[in-house]
Design an enzyme around this catalytic site. Structure first.
Site, PDB file in Angstrom:
ATOM      1  N   HIS A  90      42.081  29.200   5.899  1.00 48.27           N
ATOM      2  CA  HIS A  90      43.321  28.276   6.069  1.00 48.27           C
ATOM      3  C   HIS A  90      44.587  29.107   4.924  1.00 48.27           C
ATOM      4  CE1 HIS A  90      41.774  25.625   8.460  1.00 48.27           C
ATOM      5  NE2 HIS A  90      40.546  26.242   8.554  1.00 48.27           N
TER       6      HIS A  90
ATOM      7  N   ASP B  69      51.776  30.518   0.063  1.00 46.91           N
ATOM      8  CA  ASP B  69      50.689  29.230   0.749  1.00 46.91           C
ATOM      9  C   ASP B  69      50.451  29.962   2.406  1.00 46.91           C
ATOM     10  OD1 ASP B  69      49.661  26.890   1.987  1.00 46.91           O
ATOM     11  OD2 ASP B  69      51.842  25.514   1.665  1.00 46.91           O
TER      12      ASP B  69
END
Length: 459
Positions: A159, A367
């Protein structure tokens, strides 16, 4: 066909009414599990004494899903979770080598807990089951299961970002981590950049032989890699934002903003989110555009996280000091430039705030994807949408082509983007929004889940 088994660090247990916690990932994975029956395993969140006997699984059943919860000893939590996972792998994957704190005992604890997960899971696996492992806490799990003789298809999805080879190779046990990853049958990443970085790593270390079309071979084992950018519950979030108009809190917020434009940032407290950089960019914007004084308010929502990791406690004080300094320097009797909130807000409330905000300021330093960016777009009124200002270092920048992309390290560029967003004409805002919302509808969380599992079954 066998069941689906999902393993993650934590397990989102349903409440007494059978509802899972808010959030697209939990909803999508629960739906996938319910389809043919399944098991979700992870740490219970409970910490037991180191002197107690070997931890055992507590299995609960809700409808068609079994939840297997494992308590961990305090030493295991310190070394596996707070230590190697969050003070080694997390900063490494977010390019913060200056924050890495490598301890051999933490590394040993990380592999020990993954071995414990494998041992506890082994007896629950049937030959036709498919196993899907999530995130950086559990990278070695497939290798541990293979050592126990498990031959099932096992997939892994990361992720968070996967960094370039030169960053990865600073990790003292990088080869062991890499060989743990190639023990899976399908390794999924958020973006094409992450996938390229991983391919570069295995190429430079000669860990696997490329077979073409993202297929590789290591020894007798073949595996696939792929890009699977995670989505959100687009339709549901849009509906939630529309219904939020009835919320008393959202209504009070709108009333308090009369005559002012709202700029919103929402992030978990983390050094990768660039919150202090963002505050400085907003300060630069106001100082260099004095006509906006008293006409804009920046709302930053930053719930606390990982309080057991020292760097996070220090960061909480730093962000509060930055916000306080800017307010002290720029505020007037009837205007507070920055509203800073350190508690979690209900998802329905957040959806309403997104919808009211003229600018969504999503500027992480790094991110994996950043679902706040997608939620902000999904929450907008199509007739009068706001503008997304997005870091080019967020995975979402590879998908949301209607955003204003910025370098979060450059406060001048962020400041200029804020001004551009506030002055953008309606037709341009609608054009940018329509492109992004179309992508979000076509690539929602259910599409992500189904796409990954289809690939895993064929791996």
């Amino acid at each position: 066909m066998g069941k689906l088994i999902i393993i993650s660090n934590r397990v989102p247990l349903p409440d007494k009414h059978g509802n899972v916690p808010a959030g697209g990932l939990a909803v999508a994975l629960q739906a996938a599990l319910e389809e043919k029956g399944g098991l979700w395993m992870g740490w219970s969140g409970k910490v037991i004494s180191d002197n107690l006997q070997q931890p055992h699984l507590n299995i609960q059943k809700h409808d068609n899903i079994e939840y297997a919860l494992l308590d961990l000893a305090s030493t295991d939590v310190d070394e596996y979770y707070a230590g190697f996972a969050n003070r080694m792998l997390w900063p490494l994957c977010h390019y913060r080598l200056d924050l890495i704190d490598y301890e051999r005992k933490d590394m040993a604890g990380y592999f020990r807990v993954n071995r414990l997960f494998a041992e506890q899971l082994q007896s629950l696996i049937q030959p036709d089951d498919i196993i899907w492992v999530h995130d950086y806490h559990l990278i070695p799990l497939a290798a541990e299961l293979r050592r126990l003789g498990v031959k099932n298809r096992i997939g892994f999805f990361l992720h968070i970002p996967w960094p370039s080879a030169d960053i990865v190779f600073t990790l003292p046990v990088h080869e062991t981590i890499m060989r743990g990853l190639v023990s899976y049958d399908l390794i999924g990443f958020q973006t094409d950049y992450d996938l390229e970085n991983f391919t570069g790593c295995i190429s430079r270390e000669n860990i696997a032989i490329p077979l073409g079309e993202n297929r590789f071979k290591t020894g007798s084992h073949e595996f696939k890699t792929g890009k699977f950018g995670i989505g959100i519950e687009t339709d549901k979030f849009t509906d939630t934002a529309q219904r939020s108009e009835k919320s008393a809190l959202v209504r009070r917020m709108r009333e308090s903003m009369t005559g002012r434009d709202l700029i919103i940032g929402v992030d978990r407290l983390d050094y990768s989110k660039g919150i202090t950089n963002r505050i400085e960019a907003f300060e630069h914007f106001v100082q260099n555009n004095p006509e906006y004084k008293s006409k804009v308010t920046f709302l930053q929502v930053t719930p606390k996280s990982r309080s057991e990791v020292p760097e996070y406690a220090e960061m909480q004080s730093m962000v509060a000091e930055h916000a306080g300094r800017v307010n002290g320097a720029l505020a007037s009797v009837d205007w507070t430039p920055i509203r800073y909130i350190t508690r979690s807000l209900n998802r329905n409330i957040l959806a309403g705030l997104y919808r009211h905000a003229k600018v969504g300021l999503v500027t992480p330093l790094r991110d994996g994807m950043n679902l706040v960016a997608k939620e902000y777009v999904a929450a907008q009124d199509k007739n009068d949408p706001g503008v997304l200002v997005l870091s080019r270092f967020a995975g979402a920048s590879r998908e949301l082509d209607g955003a204003l992309l910025v370098n979060p390290y450059d406060k001048e560029s962020v400041s200029q983007a804020i001004r551009h967003a506030l002055n953008m004409p309606l037709n341009e805002r609608q054009y940018r929004y329509s492109s992004m919302i179309k992508h979000l509808h076509e690539n929602d969380i259910n599409h992500w889940c189904a796409n990954y599992l289809d690939e895993l079954r064929c791996a």
